[in-house]
Write an enzyme that holds these catalytic residues in place. Structure first.
Site, PDB file in Angstrom:
ATOM      1  N   HIS A 114       0.869  -1.178   0.000  1.00 46.62           N
ATOM      2  CA  HIS A 114       0.000   0.000   0.000  1.00 46.62           C
ATOM      3  C   HIS A 114       0.906   1.229   0.000  1.00 46.62           C
ATOM      4  O   HIS A 114       2.018   1.190   0.540  1.00 46.62           O
ATOM      5  CB  HIS A 114      -0.846  -0.057   1.276  1.00 46.62           C
ATOM      6  N   ASP A 134       2.989  -4.682   7.963  1.00 44.90           N
ATOM      7  CA  ASP A 134       1.779  -3.879   7.834  1.00 44.90           C
ATOM      8  C   ASP A 134       0.588  -4.833   7.990  1.00 44.90           C
ATOM      9  O   ASP A 134       0.309  -5.631   7.094  1.00 44.90           O
ATOM     10  CB  ASP A 134       1.784  -3.194   6.456  1.00 44.90           C
ATOM     11  N   GLN A 181      -4.558  -5.231   6.658  1.00 52.21           N
ATOM     12  CA  GLN A 181      -5.510  -6.199   6.076  1.00 52.21           C
ATOM     13  C   GLN A 181      -5.388  -7.575   6.711  1.00 52.21           C
ATOM     14  O   GLN A 181      -6.248  -8.428   6.494  1.00 52.21           O
ATOM     15  CB  GLN A 181      -5.281  -6.326   4.559  1.00 52.21           C
ATOM     16  N   LYS A 202     -10.447  -0.984  10.411  1.00 57.31           N
ATOM     17  CA  LYS A 202     -10.627  -2.188   9.571  1.00 57.31           C
ATOM     18  C   LYS A 202     -10.960  -3.397  10.446  1.00 57.31           C
ATOM     19  O   LYS A 202     -11.230  -4.479   9.948  1.00 57.31           O
ATOM     20  CB  LYS A 202      -9.361  -2.452   8.765  1.00 57.31           C
ATOM     21  N   CYS A 216      -4.820   2.589  -3.620  1.00 54.17           N
ATOM     22  CA  CYS A 216      -3.551   3.066  -3.018  1.00 54.17           C
ATOM     23  C   CYS A 216      -2.444   2.032  -3.181  1.00 54.17           C
ATOM     24  O   CYS A 216      -1.615   1.836  -2.284  1.00 54.17           O
ATOM     25  CB  CYS A 216      -3.718   3.428  -1.551  1.00 54.17           C
TER      26      CYS A 216
HETATM   27  N1  PMP Z   1      -1.833  -0.835   4.472  1.00 55.49           N
HETATM   28  C1  PMP Z   1      -2.783  -1.555   3.869  1.00 55.49           C
HETATM   29  C2  PMP Z   1      -2.444  -2.917   3.340  1.00 55.49           C
HETATM   30  C3  PMP Z   1      -4.070  -1.036   3.756  1.00 55.49           C
HETATM   31  O1  PMP Z   1      -5.021  -1.737   3.150  1.00 55.49           O
HETATM   32  C4  PMP Z   1      -4.343   0.249   4.272  1.00 55.49           C
HETATM   33  C5  PMP Z   1      -5.716   0.871   4.138  1.00 55.49           C
HETATM   34  N2  PMP Z   1      -6.316   0.725   2.887  1.00 55.49           N
HETATM   35  C6  PMP Z   1      -3.312   0.944   4.895  1.00 55.49           C
HETATM   36  C7  PMP Z   1      -2.076   0.373   4.986  1.00 55.49           C
HETATM   37  C8  PMP Z   1      -3.521   2.319   5.456  1.00 55.49           C
HETATM   38  O2  PMP Z   1      -4.399   2.247   6.541  1.00 55.49           O
HETATM   39  P1  PMP Z   1      -5.003   3.579   7.160  1.00 55.49           P
HETATM   40  O3  PMP Z   1      -5.571   4.363   6.021  1.00 55.49           O
HETATM   41  O4  PMP Z   1      -6.051   3.076   8.098  1.00 55.49           O
HETATM   42  O5  PMP Z   1      -3.897   4.286   7.856  1.00 55.49           O
END
Ligand code: PMP
Length: 415
Positions: A132, A209, A212, A235, A373
């Site tokens: 991401h 990270d 997910q 999430k 993203c």
């Molecule tokens: N890493 C991953 C794999 C994600 O899916 C996301 C959110 N789409 C993020 C990081 C960022 O998370 P947040 O926007 O809650 O900070």
């Protein structure tokens, strides 16, 4: 056959789980809501909503500073969440948990403290092609400032990480491996335990990270062997603006603070500041009090589920969804790794993902469309965007069936 009685021996009580989520009863554009966008943000069970309402109604004041009744009540409720996160990820100590505003904030914290303090020109940070943006950009910013190298481990066309390339790119220059537990764009589950073992053997630290991963996988940071683990509360059925960073105690001790302000100090004079012990050293300012308490309620709710039942339910639903989507003419799945969960990204030959998303919306089906993203993932497949239905604990076969019927309408409209 209903969603509560799928073909295999799943005992997970999906009807009871769904009853916890008031929003699932909403009609959207006059249609039953098929909410298939949990990878972007999960819906909230009433236990979380009630915890937040209860805090503001009965127990709200600023934490830590007050000696009065409400401040004490709020402080106790707020502090209790650290132990809930500790239990959730099996951290050794609750003081290894830093509250943040989410995964992005957690990763930036690591970049701006551990990264800034320990990485120097020539050092390498290894990321994967499926990260991401929040696990790419903070390292790029550090690269531009400090002259470190950002090395990218590719994934194979099925979306699985190329572990041969990972081994080949790992070297004595690698100081940090920053990898996602589960890809938000592909659903791929990465072998993070192996990655940690290999990285440590090469002398590198590992940041996982977990944005997910945490809602779908049994996460034990000690068994995983990571050094840093980041996740978002929203999430995991909790409120937005919440999350955590877990790091090994010895790393947190050695890391300099990032944001300066109240609550992260022991004493301040104009000449000098003594910082508080971790995790408080990293938690400057008034925190998201009711949000953190809500995150705690989300964790309690999640941990109260029959986890084996949930695993079986999600696996069965992913298999069912994948099978049903394969029936749609001209549909190509993006991300078909053997190890995957909760995400069914696809493209359709006849229409752009945004148009598909709009038509699905008119049918009550909520999906995410775009690059998620994760633009390097799109680049890998030479596409601009995908349609991404994703699953949560409350997802059911009716949601998938409604999606497939709505995709039939897309085909009718676009040929
Ligand atoms: N890493 C991953 C794999 C994600 O899916 C996301 C959110 N789409 C993020 C990081 C960022 O998370 P947040 O926007 O809650 O900070």
């Amino acid at each position: 056959m209903t969603a509560a009685e799928p073909m295999n021996k799943v005992t997970f009580d999906i009807a009871r789980v769904r009853a916890d989520f008031p929003i699932l009863a909403e009609k959207v554009r006059g249609k039953r809501l098929a909410f298939l966008d949990s990878a972007a943000s999960a819906q909230k069970p009433k236990q979380v909503i009630e915890a937040i309402v209860h805090t503001y109604t009965h127990e709200y004041a600023n934490v830590h500073r007050g000696v009065h009744y409400l401040s004490e009540r709020a402080t106790v409720a707020y502090n209790a969440v650290r132990a809930k996160v500790q239990k959730l990820i099996n951290a050794r100590d609750e003081n290894e948990i830093v509250f943040t505003s989410g995964t992005t904030d957690s990763i930036n914290l690591v970049a701006q403290t551990f990264g800034r303090a320990t990485l120097k020109a020539g050092d390498e940070v290894l990321v994967t092609e499926m990260e991401h943006h929040s696990n790419i950009v903070p390292w790029q910013m550090l690269r531009d400032e400090k002259g470190i190298t950002l090395t990218v481990v590719p994934f194979r066309d099925d979306g699985s990480l190329d572990m041969d390339a990972f081994r080949a790119k790992l070297s004595e220059k690698t100081r940090l491996v920053a990898v996602t537990q589960v890809s938000n764009a592909l659903g791929t589950i990465n072998p993070v335990q192996d990655i940690c073992r290999l990285a440590h053997a090469a002398g590198a630290r590992v940041l996982v990270d977990g944005a997910q991963g945490i809602p779908h996988l049994h996460t034990d940071v000690q068994a995983m062997g990571a050094d840093f683990y980041a996740f978002s509360g929203h999430k995991l059925y909790g409120p937005t603006g919440t999350g955590a960073l877990w790091a090994r105690a010895e790393l947190l001790d050695a890391m300099p603070p990032w944001k300066g302000g109240g609550d992260m100090i022991r004493s301040v004079t104009f000449a000098h500041t003594d910082f508080a012990e971790p995790p408080h050293k990293f938690e400057a300012g008034t925190p998201n009090i009711a949000g953190v308490i809500g995150m705690g309620a989300g964790i309690d709710w999640f941990l109260s589920l029959d986890r084996d039942g949930l695993d079986a339910h999600e696996a069965e639903l992913l298999a069912y969804g994948t099978e049903r989507l394969a029936e749609v003419p001209g549909l190509k799945m993006i991300g078909t790794a053997a190890e995957k969960c909760a995400v069914m990204s696809f493209v359709l030959d006849c229409a752009h993902p945004h148009d598909i998303g709009t038509i699905l919306d008119a049918e009550g089906v909520a999906v995410r469309t775009g690059h998620h993203c994760a633009q390097p993932v799109m680049e890998h497949f030479d596409i601009a965007a995908t349609v991404r239905p994703s699953l949560g604990a409350y997802s059911c076969r009716e949601d998938i069936d409604q999606l497939v019927v709505a995709l039939g309408k897309v085909r009718e409209m676009f040929g």
